[in-house]
Scaffold this motif. Structure first.
Motif, PDB file in Angstrom:
ATOM      1  N   LYS A 109       0.836  -1.205   0.000  1.00  0.00           N
ATOM      2  CA  LYS A 109       0.000   0.000   0.000  1.00  0.00           C
ATOM      3  C   LYS A 109       0.870   1.254   0.000  1.00  0.00           C
ATOM      4  O   LYS A 109       0.422   2.341  -0.371  1.00  0.00           O
ATOM      5  N   LEU A 110       2.148   1.073   0.408  1.00  0.00           N
ATOM      6  CA  LEU A 110       3.085   2.194   0.477  1.00  0.00           C
ATOM      7  C   LEU A 110       4.498   1.656   0.290  1.00  0.00           C
ATOM      8  O   LEU A 110       4.831   0.576   0.775  1.00  0.00           O
ATOM      9  N   VAL A 111       5.316   2.421  -0.429  1.00  0.00           N
ATOM     10  CA  VAL A 111       6.732   2.090  -0.580  1.00  0.00           C
ATOM     11  C   VAL A 111       7.554   3.208   0.045  1.00  0.00           C
ATOM     12  O   VAL A 111       7.363   4.381  -0.291  1.00  0.00           O
ATOM     13  N   LEU A 112       8.438   2.841   0.960  1.00  0.00           N
ATOM     14  CA  LEU A 112       9.370   3.791   1.547  1.00  0.00           C
ATOM     15  C   LEU A 112      10.745   3.525   0.948  1.00  0.00           C
ATOM     16  O   LEU A 112      11.173   2.376   0.831  1.00  0.00           O
ATOM     17  N   SER A 113      11.435   4.597   0.571  1.00  0.00           N
ATOM     18  CA  SER A 113      12.736   4.435  -0.069  1.00  0.00           C
ATOM     19  C   SER A 113      13.686   5.506   0.429  1.00  0.00           C
ATOM     20  O   SER A 113      13.269   6.629   0.743  1.00  0.00           O
ATOM     21  N   SER A 114      14.968   5.156   0.500  1.00  0.00           N
ATOM     22  CA  SER A 114      15.957   6.197   0.767  1.00  0.00           C
ATOM     23  C   SER A 114      16.071   7.059  -0.482  1.00  0.00           C
ATOM     24  O   SER A 114      15.737   6.634  -1.586  1.00  0.00           O
ATOM     25  N   GLU A 115      16.551   8.272  -0.320  1.00  0.00           N
ATOM     26  CA  GLU A 115      16.652   9.188  -1.454  1.00  0.00           C
ATOM     27  C   GLU A 115      17.570   8.650  -2.544  1.00  0.00           C
ATOM     28  O   GLU A 115      17.372   8.921  -3.727  1.00  0.00           O
ATOM     29  N   THR A 116      18.552   7.849  -2.145  1.00  0.00           N
ATOM     30  CA  THR A 116      19.476   7.266  -3.123  1.00  0.00           C
ATOM     31  C   THR A 116      18.739   6.422  -4.159  1.00  0.00           C
ATOM     32  O   THR A 116      19.102   6.417  -5.338  1.00  0.00           O
ATOM     33  N   TYR A 117      17.712   5.710  -3.717  1.00  0.00           N
ATOM     34  CA  TYR A 117      17.001   4.784  -4.602  1.00  0.00           C
ATOM     35  C   TYR A 117      15.586   5.258  -4.934  1.00  0.00           C
ATOM     36  O   TYR A 117      14.774   4.492  -5.451  1.00  0.00           O
ATOM     37  N   LEU A 118      15.310   6.536  -4.653  1.00  0.00           N
ATOM     38  CA  LEU A 118      13.959   7.047  -4.835  1.00  0.00           C
ATOM     39  C   LEU A 118      13.510   7.000  -6.299  1.00  0.00           C
ATOM     40  O   LEU A 118      12.388   6.578  -6.621  1.00  0.00           O
ATOM     41  N   LYS A 119      14.374   7.403  -7.207  1.00  0.00           N
ATOM     42  CA  LYS A 119      14.033   7.400  -8.630  1.00  0.00           C
ATOM     43  C   LYS A 119      13.722   5.980  -9.102  1.00  0.00           C
ATOM     44  O   LYS A 119      12.719   5.738  -9.792  1.00  0.00           O
ATOM     45  N   PRO A 129       2.080   4.499  -4.101  1.00  0.00           N
ATOM     46  CA  PRO A 129       2.734   5.699  -3.558  1.00  0.00           C
ATOM     47  C   PRO A 129       4.134   5.382  -3.044  1.00  0.00           C
ATOM     48  O   PRO A 129       4.357   4.355  -2.393  1.00  0.00           O
ATOM     49  N   VAL A 130       5.078   6.271  -3.342  1.00  0.00           N
ATOM     50  CA  VAL A 130       6.464   6.109  -2.899  1.00  0.00           C
ATOM     51  C   VAL A 130       6.869   7.366  -2.133  1.00  0.00           C
ATOM     52  O   VAL A 130       6.684   8.482  -2.620  1.00  0.00           O
ATOM     53  N   GLU A 131       7.442   7.175  -0.940  1.00  0.00           N
ATOM     54  CA  GLU A 131       7.869   8.298  -0.110  1.00  0.00           C
ATOM     55  C   GLU A 131       9.339   8.122   0.267  1.00  0.00           C
ATOM     56  O   GLU A 131       9.805   7.005   0.521  1.00  0.00           O
ATOM     57  N   ALA A 132      10.060   9.241   0.314  1.00  0.00           N
ATOM     58  CA  ALA A 132      11.449   9.220   0.785  1.00  0.00           C
ATOM     59  C   ALA A 132      11.441   9.131   2.307  1.00  0.00           C
ATOM     60  O   ALA A 132      10.900  10.016   2.977  1.00  0.00           O
ATOM     61  N   TRP A 133      12.037   8.084   2.852  1.00  0.00           N
ATOM     62  CA  TRP A 133      11.906   7.922   4.299  1.00  0.00           C
ATOM     63  C   TRP A 133      12.753   8.898   5.102  1.00  0.00           C
ATOM     64  O   TRP A 133      12.545   9.067   6.297  1.00  0.00           O
TER      65      TRP A 133
END
Length: 618
Positions: A109-119, A129-133
């Motif tokens: 329902k949600l994907v959290l990603s570090s900014e390094t792998y956000l793209k 939905p993808v959010e930068a953690w």
């Protein structure tokens, strides 16, 4: 071991309240270590849980995380568990196709990603939905100062709570795309509690490792067992930081895969070889003396005078310098994920840092057996853990080639008990095939000696059947070959061949010193000498030198195991020509070097890592 399973977040709350102002995480930015207390981590988890709840996350929803190993993983897992959500840690360096498959399969329902792998996360997540953690809220000073409350997420019945899925661990298996191993609250609880029974870890300990949290081994040992013991984890800022600053981390326990131990030992031996003759002789005498002690059994430990020399002379003069290079406080290694060569295990015993080799698989949450500080046998994986014994409602047995079952047999290891997975997500058929009459078939061939120590011989799926019908597991041959200083990695081939052969990687400095012809001659002679004591059909007839296997080209997994099918695919032409030169035309014509298709994991290549051993003997 506590006899009643608690909710993972409830247990987390209890240990945070008990150790509130102690440090649970030591986070490195490459230069400094920043402490995080139990109190602060608990408050951060509450803040993350509120954020997820605002995003509509409820019990049973999947939440994925795509990031390199870091402190936010602790916030991620415990926030998911507070809400009853299912955490899905994803290997951050999977290719886009593989990552898309995993995300589609688990439907988070949600994907959290570090900014390094956000793209990359947004490219593969589709409409999810993808959010930068890094942007998720952390606790304020006021919130962190509040009294810690012990909460237990509500489930209608105790049975539903125990079976509630806590994580999906995606494993690549033997063929095809990865499958999500469903591990419940109960599965993880019992494995972590068994770990605390087995390993003497407490509030004064600090654990260090490079293992990612999408690996169930690190998840159970670090996210669960270490904080529950009141101990701390040190989190390096990537590979280079770990390599450069290991001594500064002052770790007392290290979680490793055998490849890491191999590389550290090779670096130490390289330094020994470079010493002036007198100092080199001193070190060699120290190692020889230690070897006589540690292989003599319990009776007198190899002789009183050898023990005195070791403890009063060689240990302070030689071995203490090696330990100092690793921080000076390291008490033991815990090794798993792949077979460990006996020579490597012995070497660290000489140094005074025993390697507690264990055995497990994700489908068992993951640990099934392990050696202990006061009870270990070199070459074994230790004793079966309590959860897989009849006294605790579990059991184990071995199935031989004729289908017979028994604890005194050599065959595929079958286990059942509280740590066996709930099945594969969306793969009921595969789940059923893995289970046999209530037992999990591990696929690993093993036996137990008369004293109850488990010995693993290799994967049933990697078994080689020669042209003459002989069956052999390649791991024993590979271990013997890899003991050579001329070899950095080895893989045996020989399916439907008249003889077996070995493909090897050779260290760069060895390649530079010899012509191809001379190198082949040296390797062949050395390999044949090191395998001379093996059964005749297990002795390699010839050696093929291949380019270094690596994670980047898919020939090694992210946990540094050789991917046999990928090596065969990538170097098909070279292997076929090599076999033809050795008179194996039948095997080549039958096209038996062609592997099945399989997902290719990729991760930063660790093949050139030298950890914490620079200038050891200076």
């Amino acid at each position: 071991m506590e006899q009643h399973c608690k909710h993972l977040f409830e247990k987390f709350g209890e240990v945070c309240r008990q150790h509130a102002d102690r440090v649970v995480l030591k986070v490195s930015d490459g230069k400094e270590l920043y402490p995080v207390t139990f109190r602060k981590l608990h408050a951060d988890v509450d803040a993350w849980a509120r954020y997820m709840q605002e995003k509509g996350i409820q019990a049973g929803d999947r939440v994925a995380a795509i990031a390199a190993k870091c402190d936010n993983h602790f916030r991620f897992f415990y926030a998911c568990w507070k809400l009853g959500a299912i955490a899905v840690p994803v290997c951050e360096t999977l290719g886009n196709d593989e990552m898309s498959f995993v995300l589609k399969d688990c439907s988070p329902k949600l994907v959290l990603s570090s900014e390094t792998y956000l793209k990359k996360a947004r490219e593969t997540a589709g409409e999810i939905p993808v959010e930068a953690w890094e942007k998720l809220p952390l606790a304020t000073e006021e919130e962190a100062a509040r009294e810690i409350s012990v909460e237990k997420p509500h489930y209608p019945t105790a049975e539903e709570e125990g079976k509630a899925i806590a994580v999906l661990i995606y494993t690549s298996g033997s063929t095809g795309m990865p499958k999500g191993v469903m591990l419940s609250q109960s599965n993880l609880w019992w494995n972590a509690m068994n770990a605390l029974d087995c390993f003497p870890v407490g509030p004064s300990d600090t654990l260090a490792s490079l293992l990612p949290y999408w690996h169930s081994y690190a998840l159970t040992c670090e996210i669960l067992a270490v904080p529950w013991a009141g101990a701390s984890c040190v989190l390096a800022h990537g590979m280079a930081d770990f390599t450069r600053n290991l001594a500064k981390f002052q770790a007392t326990v290290m979680l490793v895969v055998p490849r890491i131990l191999d590389m550290m030992m090779a670096a130490m031996r390289k330094q020994i070889d470079a010493l002036p003759p007198r100092r080199k002789k001193l070190v060699e005498n120290a190692i020889y003396n230690a070897s006589r002690i540690f292989t003599a059994g319990k009776s007198w430990n190899g002789g009183l005078f050898r023990m005195l020399y070791h403890h009063c002379f060689y240990d302070p003069l030689v071995f203490r310098k090696f330990r100092k290079a690793l921080g000076g406080k390291l008490r033991f290694f815990v090794a798993g994920g792949a077979p460990l060569d006996l020579d490597v295990q012995s070497f660290y015993s000489f140094l005074g840092i025993p390697v507690l080799q264990g055995y497990g698989l994700s489908e068992a949450s993951p640990v099934v057996a392990s050696n202990e500080i006061g009870d270990y046998r070199l070459g074994s994986c230790g004793r079966i853990w309590k959860w897989a014994t009849p006294e605790f409602g579990g059991d184990y047995t071995f199935k031989d080639e004729d289908g017979n079952l028994g604890k005194n047999l050599r065959g595929q290891l079958l286990v059942k008990g509280r740590c066996v997975m709930q099945g594969y997500w969306n793969h009921a058929d595969a789940s059923a095939k893995t289970m046999e009459n209530g037992y999990l078939n591990t696929g690993d061939v093993a036996h137990m000696d008369k004293d109850g120590y488990l010995f693993i011989h290799g994967r049933n799926s990697s078994m080689i059947v020669t042209y003459g019908g002989e069956k052999l597991h390649p791991e024993a041959i590979e271990d013997a070959v890899k003991a050579s200083p001329l070899v950095s990695e080895a893989m045996v081939i020989g399916e439907k061949c008249k003889s077996v052969y070995v493909c090897v990687n050779v260290p760069e400095e060895v390649r530079k010193k010899n012509s191809p012809e001379e190198l082949h001659r040296l390797l062949k002679a050395d390999v044949q000498a090191r395998t001379a004591d093996l059964t005749s059909y297990m002795k390699p007839k010839d050696v093929l030198i291949l380019p270094d296997f690596s994670v980047n080209d898919g020939t090694m997994t992210a946990t540094l195991k050789v991917r046999r099918h990928k090596v065969k695919a990538l170097y098909r032409k070279e292997i076929e020509e090599f076999l033809a030169r050795n008179g194996e035309e039948i095997a080549v014509k039958k096209d038996l070097v062609v592997p099945s298709s399989r997902i290719v994991e990729s991760l930063e290549d660790k093949s050139d890592v030298v950890i914490g051993v620079d200038n050891t003997l200076k």
